[in-house]
Design a protein around this motif. Structure first.
Motif, PDB file in Angstrom:
ATOM      1  N   TYR A 105       0.819  -1.213   0.000  1.00 13.64           N
ATOM      2  CA  TYR A 105       0.000   0.000   0.000  1.00 13.64           C
ATOM      3  C   TYR A 105       0.858   1.269   0.000  1.00 13.64           C
ATOM      4  O   TYR A 105       0.342   2.375   0.157  1.00 13.64           O
ATOM      5  N   LEU A 106       2.187   1.077  -0.187  1.00  4.41           N
ATOM      6  CA  LEU A 106       3.126   2.195  -0.306  1.00  4.41           C
ATOM      7  C   LEU A 106       4.128   1.870  -1.408  1.00  4.41           C
ATOM      8  O   LEU A 106       4.546   0.712  -1.559  1.00  4.41           O
ATOM      9  N   GLU A 107       4.546   2.881  -2.140  1.00  2.00           N
ATOM     10  CA  GLU A 107       5.485   2.638  -3.227  1.00  2.00           C
ATOM     11  C   GLU A 107       6.823   2.137  -2.713  1.00  2.00           C
ATOM     12  O   GLU A 107       7.454   1.259  -3.322  1.00  2.00           O
ATOM     13  N   ILE A 130      -6.378  -0.931  -1.704  1.00  2.00           N
ATOM     14  CA  ILE A 130      -6.968   0.360  -2.049  1.00  2.00           C
ATOM     15  C   ILE A 130      -7.839   0.836  -0.891  1.00  2.00           C
ATOM     16  O   ILE A 130      -8.617   0.063  -0.319  1.00  2.00           O
ATOM     17  N   PHE A 139      -3.790   2.542  -0.793  1.00  2.00           N
ATOM     18  CA  PHE A 139      -3.627   3.668  -1.709  1.00  2.00           C
ATOM     19  C   PHE A 139      -4.974   4.349  -1.883  1.00  2.00           C
ATOM     20  O   PHE A 139      -6.005   3.679  -2.064  1.00  2.00           O
ATOM     21  N   ASN A 140      -4.991   5.674  -1.873  1.00  2.00           N
ATOM     22  CA  ASN A 140      -6.219   6.376  -2.216  1.00  2.00           C
ATOM     23  C   ASN A 140      -6.529   6.163  -3.692  1.00  2.00           C
ATOM     24  O   ASN A 140      -5.618   6.135  -4.521  1.00  2.00           O
ATOM     25  N   SER A 145      -2.125   7.745  -7.027  1.00  2.00           N
ATOM     26  CA  SER A 145      -1.976   6.303  -6.801  1.00  2.00           C
ATOM     27  C   SER A 145      -1.935   5.544  -8.114  1.00  2.00           C
ATOM     28  O   SER A 145      -1.221   4.539  -8.239  1.00  2.00           O
ATOM     29  N   ILE A 148       1.514   5.644  -9.298  1.00  2.00           N
ATOM     30  CA  ILE A 148       2.369   4.776  -8.483  1.00  2.00           C
ATOM     31  C   ILE A 148       2.187   3.316  -8.883  1.00  2.00           C
ATOM     32  O   ILE A 148       3.164   2.568  -9.077  1.00  2.00           O
TER      33      ILE A 148
END
Length: 387
Positions: A105-107, A130, A139-140, A145, A148
């Motif tokens: 959920y993060l790059e 998501i 991710f929003n 996102s 990303i």
């Protein structure tokens, strides 16, 4: 039955199969079913539950943490296990080596997992989370996102197998849930327009499986309903018939009479108003039987509902069995069915102001797990003997 103590959790594998088949009927044929087996399969014992579900055709399993995934892989190497929560970067090598699927959920997570995978000459399989209204992880669903995830999709040694969200109120706020689904679908469309193909999209937890069968997408995540427990009190039983898989049983350890005025247990909070017969049960709050049930909970003896009296101790508790012919060794049902009477997990949860899932998770490893199938006992698991 080879028990090491006179108290145990009894797990009905026939009922597990019944529940799975009923869920399969409800879920459209094109959708896969992931079995959620986090928290040691909600306390039923993940190793045995996964093995049984594999035999029924389930391939995918969801857990919360890497240690839970490794536990399952150690017992069932071919199970496809997704960690749905946070896996820190320092555990990446272990996860990839074990073939565990990871949530991103993060790059920076994806960057690191791709780097480690390349160094190991392996592929890391991930599911992208998501955020659509739970506000926990994810991710929003916006343009940032999208960019990303597009970059993640191009990373070497990283395979995006799935994308998912989680509904916080699929049980009682249908408008909010529909709005969350609308956000998810819109983001799926954005990905499609970027030619980013993610094979497994999944959103439905147990409540959504029941209330929104059209939300099935490529996969659903069945958790508490697999174990025969409805996800909320007003769930429509006719939509999904279920049978509870778990009972808590014990044997009477002592029987005695108390005279009027005599008191019971720590704090002496119960006083006999007349002569009563009292039985002691070798189960207490160290087994996860909540102390909140002191002086208000009930158990079944000979099919009769009898009260818990006095404070529940760490290892024992007392019940009033006045008027019954009770002997040491007799079976007591704290949760489950006996002689046509039943104390449900919902009954217990309501008494202590909890939800059924939390009651299951309270039941500790001190209680052996006894698995019953076709009226036989194929396995008894005593965790304390494995430490």
């Amino acid at each position: 039955m080879d028990l090491t103590r006179p108290a145990w959790l009894e797990i009905d594998l026939d009922n597990l199969e019944f529940n799975y088949m009923e869920i399969r009927k409800l879920v459209r044929d094109s959708a896969d079913i992931m079995a959620v087996v986090k928290a040691d399969a909600y306390g039923l014992g993940a190793a045995a539950i996964v093995r049984e579900l594999l035999d029924l055709g389930v391939k995918r399993f969801g857990v919360a943490h890497l240690s839970e995934a490794i536990h399952i892989k150690n017992h069932s190497p071919h199970a496809q296990v997704l960690v749905m929560g946070y896996t820190p970067e320092y555990l990446a090598e272990t996860a990839i080596e074990k073939g565990v699927r990871l949530t991103v959920y993060l790059e920076e997570q994806a960057d690191y997992f791709a780097k480690v995978s390349k160094e190991m000459d392996k592929d890391a399989v991930i599911h992208v989370k998501i955020e659509t209204g739970m506000n926990r992880l994810g991710f929003n669903p916006d343009e940032t996102s999208l960019e990303i995830i597009e970059r993640i999709s191009k990373m070497d040694n990283l395979i995006i197998e799935g994308m998912f969200t989680h509904f916080p109120v699929a049980d009682d706020d249908h408008d909010y849930t529909r709005e969350s689904m609308k956000k998810f679908r819109a983001f799926c469309k954005m990905l499609y327009e970027k030619d980013i193909n993610i094979p497994l999209k999944h959103v439905s937890n147990s409540a959504a499986i029941m209330n929104f069968p059209n939300f099935g997408l490529d996969m659903v995540r069945a958790g508490i309903i697999l174990y025969g427990i409805y996800p909320y009190p007003d769930a429509k039983r006719e939509t999904l018939p279920l049978k509870p898989c778990i009972s808590l049983k014990a044997q009477v350890s002592h029987v005695k009479y108390l005279q009027k005025g005599e008191k019971v247990s720590y704090g002496l909070t119960y006083e006999a108003e007349s002569e009563i017969q009292v039985a002691t049960i070798p189960v207490g709050y160290a087994d996860g039987w909540s102390r909140e049930l002191s002086n208000k909970g009930h158990v079944l003896v000979q099919g009769k509902r009898v009260p818990i009296i006095g404070k529940i101790c760490m290892d024992q508790m007392m019940i009033d069995v006045t008027g019954l012919e009770v002997e040491r060794g007799d079976e007591v049902v704290l949760m489950g069915v006996q002689a046509g009477s039943e104390i449900t997990i919902e009954d217990v949860a309501q008494e202590i102001g909890q939800i059924p899932a939390s009651v299951l998770c309270m039941l500790t490893k001190r209680l052996p797990r006894v698995y019953v199938k076709e009226r036989r006992v194929p396995e008894v698991v005593d965790y304390l003997l494995q430490i």
